[in-house]
Design a protein around this motif. Structure first.
Motif, PDB file in Angstrom:
ATOM      1  N   VAL A   1       0.852  -1.182   0.000  1.00  0.00           N
ATOM      2  CA  VAL A   1       0.000   0.000   0.000  1.00  0.00           C
ATOM      3  C   VAL A   1       0.893   1.238   0.000  1.00  0.00           C
ATOM      4  O   VAL A   1       1.595   1.517   0.971  1.00  0.00           O
ATOM      5  CB  VAL A   1      -0.926   0.024   1.228  1.00  0.00           C
ATOM      6  N   THR A   2       0.890   1.957  -1.110  1.00  0.00           N
ATOM      7  CA  THR A   2       1.638   3.209  -1.166  1.00  0.00           C
ATOM      8  C   THR A   2       0.676   4.333  -0.811  1.00  0.00           C
ATOM      9  O   THR A   2      -0.408   4.444  -1.379  1.00  0.00           O
ATOM     10  CB  THR A   2       2.237   3.440  -2.562  1.00  0.00           C
ATOM     11  N   ALA A   3       1.083   5.139   0.138  1.00  0.00           N
ATOM     12  CA  ALA A   3       0.193   6.168   0.663  1.00  0.00           C
ATOM     13  C   ALA A   3       1.012   7.401   0.991  1.00  0.00           C
ATOM     14  O   ALA A   3       2.015   7.323   1.698  1.00  0.00           O
ATOM     15  CB  ALA A   3      -0.525   5.649   1.909  1.00  0.00           C
ATOM     16  N   GLY A   4       0.597   8.530   0.474  1.00  0.00           N
ATOM     17  CA  GLY A   4       1.325   9.768   0.688  1.00  0.00           C
ATOM     18  C   GLY A   4       1.124  10.323   2.082  1.00  0.00           C
ATOM     19  O   GLY A   4       0.467   9.731   2.942  1.00  0.00           O
ATOM     20  N   ALA A   5       1.691  11.509   2.309  1.00  0.00           N
ATOM     21  CA  ALA A   5       1.599  12.162   3.605  1.00  0.00           C
ATOM     22  C   ALA A   5       0.138  12.403   3.965  1.00  0.00           C
ATOM     23  O   ALA A   5      -0.659  12.826   3.137  1.00  0.00           O
ATOM     24  CB  ALA A   5       2.350  13.492   3.571  1.00  0.00           C
ATOM     25  N   GLY A   6      -0.204  12.099   5.220  1.00  0.00           N
ATOM     26  CA  GLY A   6      -1.552  12.366   5.691  1.00  0.00           C
ATOM     27  C   GLY A   6      -2.600  11.387   5.198  1.00  0.00           C
ATOM     28  O   GLY A   6      -3.797  11.604   5.400  1.00  0.00           O
ATOM     29  N   ALA A   7      -2.181  10.299   4.569  1.00  0.00           N
ATOM     30  CA  ALA A   7      -3.155   9.355   4.001  1.00  0.00           C
ATOM     31  C   ALA A   7      -3.774   8.447   5.053  1.00  0.00           C
ATOM     32  O   ALA A   7      -4.727   7.727   4.764  1.00  0.00           O
ATOM     33  CB  ALA A   7      -2.474   8.501   2.929  1.00  0.00           C
ATOM     34  N   GLY A   8      -3.244   8.468   6.275  1.00  0.00           N
ATOM     35  CA  GLY A   8      -3.795   7.623   7.325  1.00  0.00           C
ATOM     36  C   GLY A   8      -3.282   6.205   7.272  1.00  0.00           C
ATOM     37  O   GLY A   8      -4.046   5.247   7.427  1.00  0.00           O
TER      38      GLY A   8
ATOM     39  N   ASN B   1      -5.695  12.714   1.612  1.00  0.00           N
ATOM     40  CA  ASN B   1      -4.817  13.351   2.588  1.00  0.00           C
ATOM     41  C   ASN B   1      -5.720  13.932   3.671  1.00  0.00           C
ATOM     42  O   ASN B   1      -6.392  14.941   3.469  1.00  0.00           O
ATOM     43  CB  ASN B   1      -3.989  14.461   1.925  1.00  0.00           C
ATOM     44  N   TRP B   2      -5.745  13.274   4.819  1.00  0.00           N
ATOM     45  CA  TRP B   2      -6.631  13.656   5.919  1.00  0.00           C
ATOM     46  C   TRP B   2      -5.986  14.707   6.821  1.00  0.00           C
ATOM     47  O   TRP B   2      -6.639  15.216   7.735  1.00  0.00           O
ATOM     48  CB  TRP B   2      -6.988  12.429   6.750  1.00  0.00           C
TER      49      TRP B   2
ATOM     50  N   ALA C   1      -7.456  16.286  -0.856  1.00  0.00           N
ATOM     51  CA  ALA C   1      -7.354  16.962   0.437  1.00  0.00           C
ATOM     52  C   ALA C   1      -8.666  16.832   1.198  1.00  0.00           C
ATOM     53  O   ALA C   1      -9.720  17.234   0.703  1.00  0.00           O
ATOM     54  CB  ALA C   1      -6.981  18.423   0.243  1.00  0.00           C
ATOM     55  N   ARG C   2      -8.600  16.294   2.426  1.00  0.00           N
ATOM     56  CA  ARG C   2      -9.811  16.068   3.215  1.00  0.00           C
ATOM     57  C   ARG C   2      -9.914  16.997   4.428  1.00  0.00           C
ATOM     58  O   ARG C   2     -10.926  16.986   5.122  1.00  0.00           O
ATOM     59  CB  ARG C   2      -9.843  14.620   3.700  1.00  0.00           C
TER      60      ARG C   2
ATOM     61  N   ALA D   1       2.795  19.470   8.511  1.00  0.00           N
ATOM     62  CA  ALA D   1       1.879  20.557   8.854  1.00  0.00           C
ATOM     63  C   ALA D   1       0.435  20.240   8.496  1.00  0.00           C
ATOM     64  O   ALA D   1       0.151  19.740   7.409  1.00  0.00           O
ATOM     65  CB  ALA D   1       2.320  21.830   8.138  1.00  0.00           C
ATOM     66  N   LYS D   2      -0.457  20.587   9.415  1.00  0.00           N
ATOM     67  CA  LYS D   2      -1.891  20.494   9.149  1.00  0.00           C
ATOM     68  C   LYS D   2      -2.442  21.799   8.569  1.00  0.00           C
ATOM     69  O   LYS D   2      -3.333  21.783   7.724  1.00  0.00           O
ATOM     70  CB  LYS D   2      -2.646  20.145  10.432  1.00  0.00           C
TER      71      LYS D   2
END
Length: 619
Positions: free
Chosen positions: A34-41, A284-285, A311-312, A580-581
């Motif tokens: 599972v490839t998941a970027g920053a903030g993907a949970g 991206n959560w 973007a979520r 950063a959020k």
């Protein structure tokens, strides 16, 4: 316990999963990457998939799930999420380790199976060698043609037993092993060496390997992009020729550990060796659309084929969400930075611990530079890299001992704290291995906990916070839990010296905090870093998130290796930005160095500009 039909299972603790996450979760018959970027949970996804395996009976008792992370806090976070989503009897079958802890646990359990001549004694000592230690060894043994980094990598990659007949690097590695075993009663082992010992004992003892495979038919690998050759080899030795199903998650744009031996082609090797299917998550959560747009510009420089994230998160701030703040000298930089943060805290209501200062290296030096200016503004700076009796504060906060003791202390300092009570009960139930169906055992635990908390509250009311009182209270908690029970339930604490390292660090930090607060609740807030601005390196920030991220030192001297032809440092820059959020800023002090021009040119099209630091306080 009643199981849930797979078709009826629903995510626990969240409303839903994105379609691709559902697809990856339901892959239970074959391995998946599972490839998941920053903030993907990524952590939440693993927690949900573990819950799915356990609650549906796909991983049926007494089988277990093995999860391997790279950081202590990541391993603990994953455990806590599964504990919240599963009944205790199921959550106990989820075993979360760091790579180092997994290898060390196997060594301590099966130490006597290590072949001679490298069978270590039970009281071996763990060391954390640095470049100077390797330089000293090479000089003492007359090996002037070998660089310290070559020796370090050689130790990590050389299989045991060592064939040193040809001399060269393998011969020097063999000498190094001999030197570490020179005094059998003081054997010194690094985690790289422990990895090699465990890989050897598994290779030489098929019965142990078979037992491991029967215990763990399901294996999770978190932050997989940072996997080293030796770690990959250990996993292969442990689970090849088994039916184990792997789920690896990671982001190749966050691969920042190649310098430490991480495989540059880790994803490709995993797909090939485990015949894994690759699935990419897009949500991206963490960050809002304006930050995601900037992150995407950086990501495209790393991988031109990267998909645009969804973007979520909502934007909750006005003004710039990203910029490079320029200062003339370090004194001006420290003063304005402190005043700006003070305004965010006292006027805009941002919690101090939600504003992180990241550095590339030398956190202690930056702490010394910033601390006076922060103190002038009534701010506390928390150097997460600082050591407390041989263990860093950040590592200490991720320890099982801290996770158990803190809710107990919260109950002692606060009249009502439902979350702490629930957490304390769950963790004690795990420590004492009480079956959820054992009503008598649960009632006895609750009565014991009630009596102890009643006595602890009395003690904490009578003792004013100070280092001596903190020592007394810490010992009372340990006595209640039981040192032996804690060691038996946490494999990493089985050896006395390993337990003592964490216990002494806990006592030292608690005593220090007790000298800085007027109430016991304040002491615990100090311990956890609440109300303090965290300072840490980028490498230690992975997996964390903050309302506002400020990177200290974006210049060509501090970050001399940040060049267009150095992909790993661009990945590191990307990691810093994605913590950063709401906002991400960088400081540039021309007294230290000059701008990194190509980075500024990369960010210019997405409206990230250089700003005169003096203007930050306008208005």
């Amino acid at each position: 316990m009643t199981l849930i039909r797979a078709a009826d299972w629903k995510p626990q603790g969240v409303d839903d999963l994105e379609p691709r996450a559902w697809e990856a979760l339901r892959r239970t018959e074959r391995s998946v990457l599972v490839t998941a970027g920053a903030g993907a949970g990524k952590t939440e996804f693993l927690a949900q998939k573990a819950t799915y395996f356990l609650q549906t009976g796909i991983c049926r008792a007494p089988k277990r799930i093995l999860a391997i992370s790279f950081k202590r806090d990541a391993a603990r976070n994953l455990t806590e999420r599964v504990e919240k989503r599963c009944p205790a009897e199921q959550a106990r079958r989820f075993n979360s380790f760091t790579f180092d802890a997994f290898a060390k646990n196997l060594l301590d359990r099966f130490r006597l199976a290590v072949p001679e001549p490298f069978l270590p004694p039970a009281n071996y000592r763990i060391i954390f060698p640095v470049r100077g230690d390797y330089e000293d060894f090479l000089e003492r043994h007359g090996h002037r043609g070998i660089q310290p980094g070559q020796l370090e990598k050689g130790i990590a990659r050389t299989k045991l037993p060592i064939d040193d007949g040809g001399g060269g690097l393998s011969g020097i590695v063999s000498e190094y092993w001999d030197a570490q075993y020179n005094d059998y009663y003081e054997v010194l082992l690094s985690f790289s060496m422990i990895n090699r010992l465990v890989e050897w004992l598994l290779r030489e003892n098929p019965s142990i390997t078979k037992a491991l495979q029967l215990t763990y038919p399901v294996v999770f690998l978190d932050e997989y992009q940072d996997t080293t050759y030796a770690q990959f080899e250990l996993i292969r030795t442990a689970f090849d020729d088994s039916d184990a199903v792997f789920t690896a998650v990671g982001d190749d744009k966050q691969r920042i550990m190649v310098w430490a031996g991480a495989m540059p082609d880790a994803f490709e090797k995993f797909e090939e060796h485990f015949e894994a299917e690759r699935i990419s998550l897009l949500s991206n959560w963490r960050s809002h659309e304006d930050l995601v747009r900037i992150q995407y510009a950086i990501a495209c420089r790393i991988d031109p084929d990267v998909e645009y994230p969804d973007a979520r998160a909502d934007r909750e701030v006005d003004g710039d969400v990203a910029a490079i703040w320029q200062f003339g000298d370090s004194e001006q930089e420290s003063e304005i930075l402190a005043r700006w943060i003070e305004h965010q805290v006292n006027v805009n209501g941002v919690e101090p611990h939600e504003i992180a200062i990241l550095v590339r290296v030398y956190a202690n030096n930056v702490e010394n530079e910033l601390k006076p200016a922060f103190a002038d503004q009534g701010l506390r700076l928390r150097n997460e890299a600082r050591m407390a009796e041989g263990i860093s504060i950040q590592d200490l906060l991720g320890e099982n001992l801290t996770a158990l003791f803190m809710p107990l202390l919260r109950l002692g300092s606060t009249a009502r704290c439902t979350d702490a009570w629930t957490s304390a009960q769950q963790k004690l139930q795990f420590v004492y291995a009480i079956d959820p169906a054992d009503e008598f055992g649960l009632q006895r635990l609750q009565k014991s906990l009630e009596n102890f908390i009643r006595e602890l509250r009395r003690t904490m009311r009578e003792l004013e916070p100070n280092p001596a009182a903190a020592e007394t209270i810490a010992h009372s908690v340990l006595q209640f839990v039981g040192e032996d029970a804690l060691k038996q339930s946490v494999p990493a604490y089985e050896r006395q010296q390993d337990f003592d390292r964490v216990w002494n660090g806990f006592r030292a930090l608690l005593a220090e905090c007790a000298g800085q607060a007027d109430t016991w609740s304040g002491v615990l807030d100090e311990y956890e870093g609440l109300g303090q601005v965290p300072l840490m390196t980028i490498h230690k920030s992975k997996g964390l998130e903050f309302h506002t991220m400020i990177f200290y030192g974006l210049d060509n001297r501090t970050w001399w290796s940040l060049k267009p032809d150095n992909p790993e440092d661009l990945n590191t820059f990307f990691v810093a930005f994605t913590r950063a959020k709401q906002r991400a800023f960088f400081t540039l002090c021309t007294q230290r160095g000059q701008p990194v021009t190509w980075i500024e040119e990369l960010l210019e099209p997405v409206d990230v500009h250089r700003v005169d630091g003096e203007t930050l306080l306008d208005g």
